[in-house]
Design a protein around this motif. Structure first.
Motif, PDB file in Angstrom:
ATOM      1  N   LEU A 130       0.577  -1.289   0.031  1.00  0.00           N
ATOM      2  CA  LEU A 130       0.078  -0.204   0.028  1.00  0.00           C
ATOM      3  C   LEU A 130       1.051   1.011  -0.386  1.00  0.00           C
ATOM      4  O   LEU A 130       0.603   1.983  -0.102  1.00  0.00           O
ATOM      5  N   GLN A 184      -5.787   2.150  -3.262  1.00  0.00           N
ATOM      6  CA  GLN A 184      -6.999   1.660  -2.458  1.00  0.00           C
ATOM      7  C   GLN A 184      -6.742   0.074  -3.728  1.00  0.00           C
ATOM      8  O   GLN A 184      -7.380  -0.679  -3.150  1.00  0.00           O
ATOM      9  N   HIS A 216     -11.358  -2.632   0.344  1.00  0.00           N
ATOM     10  CA  HIS A 216     -10.165  -1.389  -0.369  1.00  0.00           C
ATOM     11  C   HIS A 216     -11.140  -0.417  -1.112  1.00  0.00           C
ATOM     12  O   HIS A 216     -10.649   0.154  -1.541  1.00  0.00           O
TER      13      HIS A 216
END
Length: 288
Positions: free
Chosen positions: A190, A203, A222
């Motif tokens: 991430l 995301q 996400h």
């Protein structure tokens, strides 16, 4: 190993990353013409020549100021279009003029990987690494080689090396994030994706990988985060619909297998829903 039936998908994935690395959102229609300094009305443009770009007759009427640069541009263009034979021919032309050209060696290695010629790819990559041991793109290509073989520890080592060699490059951050995610380190992935393409797209990228892995709950979570950060992120909106439909279908399939359940409880897809085609390669989020 990459399936030989899907070389174009693998190459398109790489081409998308190459675009991100260059910091642009589109590929010129005539990359070789631009590389040679030829104006749009010159014979090197597709609109004024019926010859196939990269073929001998296409170049016969044009004096090239920088043949190596032109053939590299055409090789990449053919590669992006999935014209593997023409791409290979153009890369080989570069090597004829410049035997130690690293970009051409890496291009041929990518073609070899796409066609499952892993031994040939490894030899070309080893040669490129010997010529340019501190070239980040060589390390990335080696990382892609190991990724294609599902050898994630080796792929991660190469991507970390690329990141060390080029610590401020978006593409190296992106490639590292992808391998970190495939290795199960989603937290590090991430962070790398965020540096490469932005928070919302990062995301989405994690959601895409979770979806590929069949973890629909994590994928939806996400995707919701991605949309909360960027409401108009079309990729996330589309994938969220797909994920929710799949979860709904799975729930109803479980119900139909319960004793006494009626077939009438099976999910019916809305008319607006189109089953997405299965993709074999990672679809990166657009750069911010």
């Amino acid at each position: 190993m990459v399936s030989m039936s899907q070389p174009k998908a693998w190459l398109l994935s790489f081409a998308a990353l190459a675009t991100l690395a260059a910091g642009c959102n589109s590929t010129p229609k005539n990359p070789a013409a631009a590389a040679a300094g030829v104006k749009s009305q010159a014979p090197a443009t597709a609109s004024t020549s019926s010859a196939n770009p990269g073929s001998p007759e296409f170049f016969s009427g044009t004096k090239l100021q920088n043949p190596v640069k032109v053939h590299l541009a055409y090789a990449l263009w053919h590669e992006q279009e999935g014209n593997l034979v023409e791409a290979r021919n153009s890369y080989n032309r570069v090597l004829d003029d410049s035997p130690k050209n690293v970009e051409a060696l890496l291009g041929l290695a990518r073609l070899d990987i796409a066609l499952g010629r892993m031994e040939d790819a490894e030899k070309r990559l080893a040669k490129a690494q010997k010529i340019a041991p501190k070239n980040a793109q060589v390390a990335i290509s080696f990382g892609q080689y190991y990724s294609a073989r599902n050898e994630w520890p080796q792929a991660l080592e190469q991507m970390k090396m690329a990141r060390t060699l080029s610590p401020y490059d978006q593409a190296t951050a992106y490639h590292l994030g992808y391998v970190q995610a495939k290795s199960g380190d989603m937290t590090s992935a991430l962070a790398s994706f965020t540096e490469a393409v932005g928070a919302a797209q990062a995301q989405y990228n994690l959601a895409y990988i979770y979806h590929e892995q069949g973890n629909l709950v994590a994928a939806e979570e996400h995707l919701q985060r991605a949309i909360s950060l960027k409401a108009d992120l079309a990729q996330a909106q589309s994938l969220l619909l797909t994920v929710r439909q799949e979860r709904y279908n799975n729930k109803n399939q479980m119900a139909t297998h319960q004793p006494g359940a009626s077939n009438s409880s099976r999910a019916v897809q809305p008319a607006s829903y189109t089953e997405p085609a299965h993709t074999s390669s990672f679809d990166p989020a657009p750069a911010r």
